[in-house]
Scaffold this active site. Sequence first.
Site, PDB file in Angstrom:
ATOM      1  N   ASP A  48     -10.139  -5.058  12.812  1.00  0.00           N
ATOM      2  CA  ASP A  48      -9.993  -3.632  12.495  1.00  0.00           C
ATOM      3  C   ASP A  48      -9.342  -3.491  11.124  1.00  0.00           C
ATOM      4  OD1 ASP A  48      -9.930  -0.874  12.691  1.00  0.00           O
ATOM      5  OD2 ASP A  48      -8.132  -0.839  13.961  1.00  0.00           O
ATOM      6  N   GLN A  51       0.826  -1.196   0.000  1.00  0.00           N
ATOM      7  CA  GLN A  51       0.000   0.000   0.000  1.00  0.00           C
ATOM      8  C   GLN A  51       0.867   1.255   0.000  1.00  0.00           C
ATOM      9  OE1 GLN A  51      -2.272  -0.539   3.593  1.00  0.00           O
ATOM     10  NE2 GLN A  51      -0.445  -0.888   4.815  1.00  0.00           N
TER      11      GLN A  51
END
Length: 584
Positions: free
Chosen positions: A438, A253
Amino acid sequence: MTPNSMESAQKSFNFASFLLCACMFASGACGIILEYIQASLASMILGNAFEQWAMVIGLMMFWMGFGSLIQARIKKEYLIYVFIGIEIALALAGGFSPILTYLSYGYTAHYSLVLYFFVSFIGIMIGLEIPVIIRINNDYSTELSTNLGNILSADYIGSLIGSLIYVFVLLRYTPITEAAFLTAGMNFLLALVTFVYFTRKKLIPRSVVLSLIMGLTLFTLVYGYLNNRQWQVKIEQPLYDDPIVYSRASQYQHIVITHYKPFDEIRLFLNGNLQLCSTDEARYHEPLVHPVMSLAKIKTKVLILGGGDGCALREVLKYKEVKEVMLVDLDPAMTSLAATHPLLVRINRNSFKDARNTILSATGVTPGPDRQIYMNTTKNLGPDQISSDPAVAGGAADQIPGTRTSASRHLADVKVMNIDADKFLEKIPGFWDIIIVDMPDPSTPELTKLYSREFYKKVKQHLSQNGLMVVQSTSPYLAKESFLCIGRTIEDSGLTVLPFHENVPSFGDWGWYLAWHPGIQKNKIMDRIKTLEFSVETRFLTPELFRSELVFGKGMLGTNRREINTILYPVLLTIYNHDSWLLE
C-alpha cells in the site's frame, strides 16, 4: 617601517586571510544548503523530485558561472563592500524564498517563475562570492597557488559540512522555512563579521548607510524567523479546500490533515497529494484488503508494506485467523500520528493501539517486546474497542459472580517497523501468507524503486508458496500506462497477476493487482472468486461487487508499450509524471 610594525602588519594580514578562509568555509556550507532548500522546494511544489533536483542544481551552476563573469567588472576598492552586499543578498533571498515561493504557489499560476527566479538569483550570488573572496584574499596571501588552495578547499569542505547539516539536522528537525532563515542568519553573520573587522582595521571607512542596512537586515531576518511557522500555516491554507488542523514536515514528507466540520470530512495529504478521505476511504481500503484476505487459504501471517495511516491494518485485524501482522512504513512521524491524532485514530479505529515498535541494530532488525492485542466482545461495548490487557478486555469479569459475562478474543501480534520497505525485505528472514503493498503513487525516484522488478522479486521471496499479494497500482483510467506498467513489472518478477478496479470518488477509477506464485493456476483463483464470501463485516464491498471489479471496459487494458520498470531504468517515473493525469 620598523620590524615591530612589519610584524604587526603580517599578523593582521594572516588573521585577515584566516577570516576570509573561515568566511569561505561558512559560505560554502550555506551555499549548498540554500541549493538543497531550493531543490526540495521545487520537488514539493512541482513534483518529480528526480527532475527538479537536476534542474535546480544545473540552473544554479549555470548562474554561478554567470556570476563569476560579473566579478571581473568590479573594481578592487569595492570588493569588500561587494562581499558584504552578497552575503546580505543571500541572507534575504535565501531566508524569504520558501515563504514567497509558497505564497505565489497559492495565489498565482506563475509560481514556477518565482521559484526559478530565486534559484537563479542565489546562483548568481554564490558565483560572485567565490572569486570576490579570492580577490580580497590575494592581498593577504604570498602566492596565488596558496590563495586558491586555501579558499577553494575551505569552500569544498564547507559544502560537505553543509550537506551533513542539511540531511541530519535541518531536514529532520526544522520546517523548510525555518531552515532557510537559520541558513540566512549564517550568511548575515559572515557579512557582519567582515564589516566589523575591516572597519576596525580601517581597511574600509565607517559608513552610516551600511550600518543602517546591516541593522535593518538583522531586524528583518529575526522577524522572519520568529514568524515563519505562523506564516507557513497561513500561506498553506489556500492550497487546500478545507481548514488545516495539522501540518508538519517530517524527515521524509510533508503531512497535512484537513477537517471540514459540516460534513465531518477528514482528509490526509502527503506532499500535497491526497492519501485518504474519511467519507470514501472504505471504497479504497476494503478492495485492497478483503479480496486478498478472503481468497487466501492461510492467513496467519500478514505483511503490510506502507499503509502508515493504519486503515489497511484496521481491515486486516477483523480476521480472527490472523496471528501476526508486520506493518512497515518508512516515516515514524506518519505511524506515530496515525496512532495518536484523534481524527486519524477515529478513522483507523485505533488499529495501532499497543502495536509493538521495532528498532534497527547494527546486525539488522531487532523486534521490541511482545505486545498482544485483544478485542472486547462484551455485548454492551462496541466491537472496535480494543485493549492490550486480557483482564481489561473481559477476562477478569468472567471470574466475578453476578457480572455480565464477556470473552476476549486475541486479535494479533502487531509489529510496526519504520524502515524503507526495500531494505526491510533485504534484512528480514521469513515468509508471509499475505502481503499488502500500500505505497503512495510512483511520483518520485524513491517511490518508483518500490514499484520495480527488483523490489517485486524481493517480495516474491517472502511470499509463501500458497500466499497472495495485492498491490495498489494507481488509476487504470487517469494513469492507464502507469497501471499497465506496474502489472507488467509484477509479471516480469515471476508472479501471476489479476487486475481489478473500483471507483473511489476522491480519486476516480482506481486499480489494484492481485498476484501469486505461478504454481497456483489462475483458473483455481478464478474458481475461488466465483464462490467468494466475506467472513467479516464490510461497509462497502460485497463479493458480487468484487466480481464486477474484475471487469474492465473495452480497450482499458490494451497498450502498445512493453517497458518494465527497473532500478536502472525507472521508466515508470517518466510515465507517471508525464503521461498520466492528462484527462484531469
